[in-house]
Motif scaffolding. Structure first.
Motif, PDB file in Angstrom:
ATOM      1  N   LEU A 297      -7.258  66.945 -73.695  1.00 53.81           N
ATOM      2  CA  LEU A 297      -7.180  65.666 -74.601  1.00 53.81           C
ATOM      3  C   LEU A 297      -8.505  65.277 -75.011  1.00 53.81           C
ATOM      4  CD1 LEU A 297      -4.408  63.155 -72.835  1.00 53.81           C
ATOM      5  CD2 LEU A 297      -4.350  64.631 -74.955  1.00 53.81           C
ATOM      6  N   GLU A 298      -9.460  65.257 -74.404  1.00 51.01           N
ATOM      7  CA  GLU A 298     -11.013  65.251 -74.629  1.00 51.01           C
ATOM      8  C   GLU A 298     -11.418  65.963 -75.876  1.00 51.01           C
ATOM      9  OE1 GLU A 298     -15.195  66.202 -74.972  1.00 51.01           O
ATOM     10  OE2 GLU A 298     -13.724  67.336 -73.557  1.00 51.01           O
ATOM     11  N   PHE A 299     -11.153  67.227 -75.784  1.00 49.61           N
ATOM     12  CA  PHE A 299     -11.442  68.154 -76.807  1.00 49.61           C
ATOM     13  C   PHE A 299     -10.909  67.733 -78.080  1.00 49.61           C
ATOM     14  CE2 PHE A 299     -10.173  72.104 -79.185  1.00 49.61           C
ATOM     15  CZ  PHE A 299     -11.356  72.617 -79.380  1.00 49.61           C
ATOM     16  N   LEU A 300      -9.419  67.476 -78.243  1.00 50.35           N
ATOM     17  CA  LEU A 300      -8.786  66.794 -79.452  1.00 50.35           C
ATOM     18  C   LEU A 300      -9.332  65.569 -79.825  1.00 50.35           C
ATOM     19  CD1 LEU A 300      -6.560  67.238 -81.418  1.00 50.35           C
ATOM     20  CD2 LEU A 300      -4.985  66.131 -79.627  1.00 50.35           C
ATOM     21  N   GLY A 301      -9.699  64.838 -78.863  1.00 50.44           N
ATOM     22  CA  GLY A 301     -10.124  63.356 -79.250  1.00 50.44           C
ATOM     23  C   GLY A 301     -11.388  63.457 -79.852  1.00 50.44           C
ATOM     24  N   ASP A 302     -12.389  64.417 -79.699  1.00 50.15           N
ATOM     25  CA  ASP A 302     -13.751  64.532 -80.110  1.00 50.15           C
ATOM     26  C   ASP A 302     -13.195  64.906 -81.638  1.00 50.15           C
ATOM     27  OD1 ASP A 302     -16.555  65.049 -80.113  1.00 50.15           O
ATOM     28  OD2 ASP A 302     -15.707  67.093 -80.597  1.00 50.15           O
ATOM     29  N   ARG A 303     -12.464  65.505 -81.703  1.00 53.42           N
ATOM     30  CA  ARG A 303     -12.279  66.138 -83.198  1.00 53.42           C
ATOM     31  C   ARG A 303     -11.620  64.770 -84.053  1.00 53.42           C
ATOM     32  NH1 ARG A 303     -14.149  69.284 -79.661  1.00 53.42           N
ATOM     33  NH2 ARG A 303     -15.015  71.306 -80.677  1.00 53.42           N
TER      34      ARG A 303
END
Length: 228
Positions: free
Chosen positions: A44-50
């Motif tokens: 989720l952190e990976f996606l949220g960064d984008r």
């Protein structure tokens, strides 16, 4: 799934009620608490960064459509850097609802910059998956609104500003000293001290030396401004 009272209160603080509460529960679960039956927030952190990056790029262009790429880039970096994300997380008391393993609890994980920065990005992704891009965009603009308005001040190169401060007072340029390095090779954390020859200094920790130096310079500048 039913949310705890703390997570229900957190929903109120961020202004989003989850149709799928499991998304919020996952967003606040650190890797130290993951298990076969419990997913952590890393993806989720990976996606949220984008998602955060897209929202910020769009917001900056809307605020100043005549700005060049060279003007927008430092503003963008100031808004999405880990230090800013962690500050936003503290403002909504995200640390209070994080699910941490015992080791992270003992080491003060609820206050760690990197952990808080990652968690707010995971929350952004959870809102995106739960309510779509417009819901995530609305969340980011609510939480970052005042920062977007004042981003030109925040986008100053802190190291350059600190050097100019020292030169104006006939001091030698500040020095940057690595205090320690922690974490595994794939995810290191650097603690850097920014020091002036008059003995004043400030420390900061980040995932790269450059980011830690900038953060330490920014912290020292803030201290100097408060003391003035």
């Amino acid at each position: 799934m039913k949310l705890s009272a703390d997570l229900k209160a957190f929903e109120g603080r961020i202004g989003h009620s989850f149709a799928d509460p499991a998304l919020l529960s996952r967003a606040v679960t650190h890797a130290s608490m993951s298990s076969a039956n419990r997913d952590d927030n890393q993806l989720l952190e990976f996606l949220g960064d984008r998602v955060l990056g897209l929202v910020m790029a769009q917001a900056l262009i809307e605020v100043d459509p005549d700005a060049s790429e060279g003007q927008l880039a430092p503003r963008f970096n100031a808004l999405v850097r880990k230090e800013t994300c962690a500050d936003v997380a503290r403002e909504i008391d995200l640390g209070k609802v994080l699910k941490l393993g015992r080791s992270e609890m003992i080491s003060g994980g609820r206050r760690k910059q990197a952990l808080l920065g990652d968690a707010i990005e995971a929350v952004i992704a959870a809102v995106y998956l739960d309510g779509g891009f417009e819901a995530a965009r609305a969340l980011v603009l609510r939480l970052w609104g005042k920062r977007i308005a004042s981003v030109e001040d925040d986008a100053r190169d802190a190291k350059t500003a600190l050097q100019e401060w020292a030169q104006a007072r006939k001091l030698n340029p500040p020095k940057y000293v690595q205090i320690k390095r922690t974490g595994p090779d794939h995810a290191p954390q650097f603690t850097i001290a920014a020091r002036l020859e008059n003995g004043t200094e400030a420390q900061a920790t980040a995932a790269s030396k450059r980011a830690a130096e900038q953060a330490a310079a920014s912290t020292l500048l803030a201290q100097l401004e408060n003391d003035a």
